[in-house]
Motif scaffolding. Structure first.
Motif, PDB file in Angstrom:
ATOM      1  N   PHE A 167      -0.403   2.238   6.787  1.00  0.00           N
ATOM      2  CA  PHE A 167       0.086   2.562   8.129  1.00  0.00           C
ATOM      3  C   PHE A 167      -0.708   1.839   9.219  1.00  0.00           C
ATOM      4  O   PHE A 167      -0.155   1.493  10.269  1.00  0.00           O
ATOM      5  N   ILE A 168      -1.994   1.598   8.975  1.00  0.00           N
ATOM      6  CA  ILE A 168      -2.778   0.820   9.946  1.00  0.00           C
ATOM      7  C   ILE A 168      -2.249  -0.608  10.030  1.00  0.00           C
ATOM      8  O   ILE A 168      -2.044  -1.154  11.127  1.00  0.00           O
TER       9      ILE A 168
ATOM     10  N   TYR B  96       0.833  -1.209   0.000  1.00  0.00           N
ATOM     11  CA  TYR B  96       0.000   0.000   0.000  1.00  0.00           C
ATOM     12  C   TYR B  96       0.868   1.259   0.000  1.00  0.00           C
ATOM     13  O   TYR B  96       0.601   2.213  -0.743  1.00  0.00           O
ATOM     14  N   ILE B  97       1.889   1.261   0.833  1.00  0.00           N
ATOM     15  CA  ILE B  97       2.722   2.459   0.970  1.00  0.00           C
ATOM     16  C   ILE B  97       3.585   2.686  -0.270  1.00  0.00           C
ATOM     17  O   ILE B  97       3.661   3.802  -0.804  1.00  0.00           O
ATOM     18  N   VAL B  98       4.224   1.629  -0.752  1.00  0.00           N
ATOM     19  CA  VAL B  98       5.123   1.759  -1.907  1.00  0.00           C
ATOM     20  C   VAL B  98       4.360   2.171  -3.161  1.00  0.00           C
ATOM     21  O   VAL B  98       4.797   3.050  -3.913  1.00  0.00           O
ATOM     22  N   THR B  99       3.201   1.550  -3.396  1.00  0.00           N
ATOM     23  CA  THR B  99       2.432   1.909  -4.595  1.00  0.00           C
ATOM     24  C   THR B  99       1.900   3.335  -4.512  1.00  0.00           C
ATOM     25  O   THR B  99       1.776   4.014  -5.535  1.00  0.00           O
TER      26      THR B  99
ATOM     27  N   PRO C 149      -8.731  -2.994  13.210  1.00  0.00           N
ATOM     28  CA  PRO C 149      -7.947  -2.276  12.191  1.00  0.00           C
ATOM     29  C   PRO C 149      -8.605  -2.308  10.812  1.00  0.00           C
ATOM     30  O   PRO C 149      -8.554  -1.323  10.067  1.00  0.00           O
ATOM     31  N   PHE C 150      -9.216  -3.442  10.492  1.00  0.00           N
ATOM     32  CA  PHE C 150      -9.903  -3.570   9.207  1.00  0.00           C
ATOM     33  C   PHE C 150     -11.055  -2.574   9.109  1.00  0.00           C
ATOM     34  O   PHE C 150     -11.200  -1.864   8.105  1.00  0.00           O
ATOM     35  N   LEU C 151     -11.876  -2.512  10.152  1.00  0.00           N
ATOM     36  CA  LEU C 151     -13.018  -1.595  10.139  1.00  0.00           C
ATOM     37  C   LEU C 151     -12.559  -0.139  10.079  1.00  0.00           C
ATOM     38  O   LEU C 151     -13.172   0.685   9.390  1.00  0.00           O
ATOM     39  N   LEU C 152     -11.484   0.170  10.789  1.00  0.00           N
ATOM     40  CA  LEU C 152     -10.952   1.534  10.758  1.00  0.00           C
ATOM     41  C   LEU C 152     -10.478   1.892   9.351  1.00  0.00           C
ATOM     42  O   LEU C 152     -10.759   2.991   8.845  1.00  0.00           O
ATOM     43  N   ALA C 153      -9.778   0.972   8.708  1.00  0.00           N
ATOM     44  CA  ALA C 153      -9.275   1.227   7.358  1.00  0.00           C
ATOM     45  C   ALA C 153     -10.420   1.398   6.362  1.00  0.00           C
ATOM     46  O   ALA C 153     -10.381   2.280   5.497  1.00  0.00           O
ATOM     47  N   VAL C 154     -11.446   0.561   6.482  1.00  0.00           N
ATOM     48  CA  VAL C 154     -12.606   0.678   5.587  1.00  0.00           C
ATOM     49  C   VAL C 154     -13.316   2.013   5.812  1.00  0.00           C
ATOM     50  O   VAL C 154     -13.717   2.691   4.853  1.00  0.00           O
ATOM     51  N   TYR C 155     -13.456   2.397   7.073  1.00  0.00           N
ATOM     52  CA  TYR C 155     -14.128   3.663   7.386  1.00  0.00           C
ATOM     53  C   TYR C 155     -13.357   4.851   6.804  1.00  0.00           C
ATOM     54  O   TYR C 155     -13.951   5.753   6.192  1.00  0.00           O
TER      55      TYR C 155
END
Length: 233
Positions: free
Chosen positions: A147-148, A102-105, A179-185
C-alpha cells in the motif's frame, strides 16, 4: 533482530544511495541545461562507477547492479522517446508491479516479504506452516509495503502524464527515500513482535551431524563384531 540489521537486509545506506543518486543527478542536470542526452549519459556513468567501486571492494553488487539496470532502461526509454520523463518510467512500472506483487501474494497466503527475507534469516519457508505468528507478521509487512508503494504510484503517475518535467523529476527523487524508510520501519515493528525465526539451516546441519555420528557408530560396531577372538585370552 535490530532495525539496523533489517535495514541492511534491504541494502542499507549504500544500496539506498546507489539507487537514488543517478536519478538525482539526472534531474539536477536536466533542470540546469535541459539537455536530455548529457543528463542521461551522466547518470548512467555514475551508476556504472558505483558498480565498479563495489567490484573493487569485493562487496555484494546486487543493489548496484539493480541500480545500473534501472538507469540503463531509463536512459533507453528517454533516448527512444526524447521525453525526459521516460527516464523514470521503468522504475515507476517496477514500483507499481512490486506493489501489486506484495498485495496479491499476501492475499494468496504467501507474502512476498517472507519469500525475500526467509533465506536472509535462515528460516527459508518454515514460517509458512511451522511459525504462524511469523507468517502473520510477514503478511502485515507485505501489505504495508504494497500500500505504501501503491500510494507512491498514485502520486507519480498523474505527474508523469500531466505534470511539468522538472517538477515530476524532483518529486520522483524526493519520494525515493521516505516511503522506503517507512516500509522498513513498519516491517521491523511487525517482525519485532513476531516469534523468532526457525533456523532451518542449523536444523539441517544438526541432522547431518547426527547422521554422520550414527553412521560412524554403526561402522565401529560392525568392525568390532567382525574381529574374531577380540575378547579371548
Amino acid at each position: 533482530m535490530t532495525e539496523a540489521a533489517l535495514f541492511e537486509a534491504f541494502g542499507g545506506v549504500r544500496g539506498l544511495v546507489e539507487t537514488t543518486v543517478p536519478g538525482l543527478v539526472f534531474i539536477a542536470m536536466f533542470t540546469v541545461n535541459k539537455d536530455l542526452h548529457t543528463a542521461a549519459i551522466t547518470a548512467l556513468v555514475i551508476s556504472g562507477v558505483m558498480v565498479v567501486v563495489r567490484l573493487l571492494r569485493r562487496d555484494t553488487v546486487k543493489h548496484a547492479f539493480s541500480g545500473i539496470f534501472g538507469v540503463g532502461f531509463g536512459v533507453l526509454f528517454a533516448m527512444m522517446t526524447g521525453n525526459a520523463k521516460d527516464f523514470y518510467l521503468p522504475g515507476m512500472l517496477y514500483t507499481l508491479g512490486l506493489a501489486l506483487g506484495y498485495i496479491v501474494t499476501s492475499l494468496a497466503g504467501v507474502p512476498l516479504l517472507g519469500l525475500v527475507l526467509g533465506p536472509v534469516f535462515k528460516e527459508n519457508l518454515s514460517w509458512r506452516k511451522r511459525n504462524p505468528g511469523r507468517k502473520k507478521a510477514y503478511t502485515k509487512a507485505s501489505y504495508a509495503w504494497g500500500f505504501i508503494l501503491l500510494g507512491k504510484s498514485a502520486v507519480l503517475f498523474p505527474l508523469y502524464f500531466w505534470g511539468e518535467t522538472t517538477q515530476f523529476g524532483w518529486v520522483t527523487v524526493v519520494l525515493k527515500i521516505p516511503p522506503f524508510l517507512l516500509a522498513v520501519y513498519l516491517t521491523w515493528i511487525f517482525l519485532a513482535k513476531a516469534p523468532p525465526p526457525i533456523n532451518v539451516i542449523a536444523e539441517m546441519e544438526a541432522e547431518e551431524e547426527a547422521a554422520k555420528a550414527e553412521k560412524a557408530a554403526a561402522k565401529a560396531a560392525t568392525a568390532e563384531a567382525g574381529t574374531p577372538g577380540r575378547h579371548r585370552r
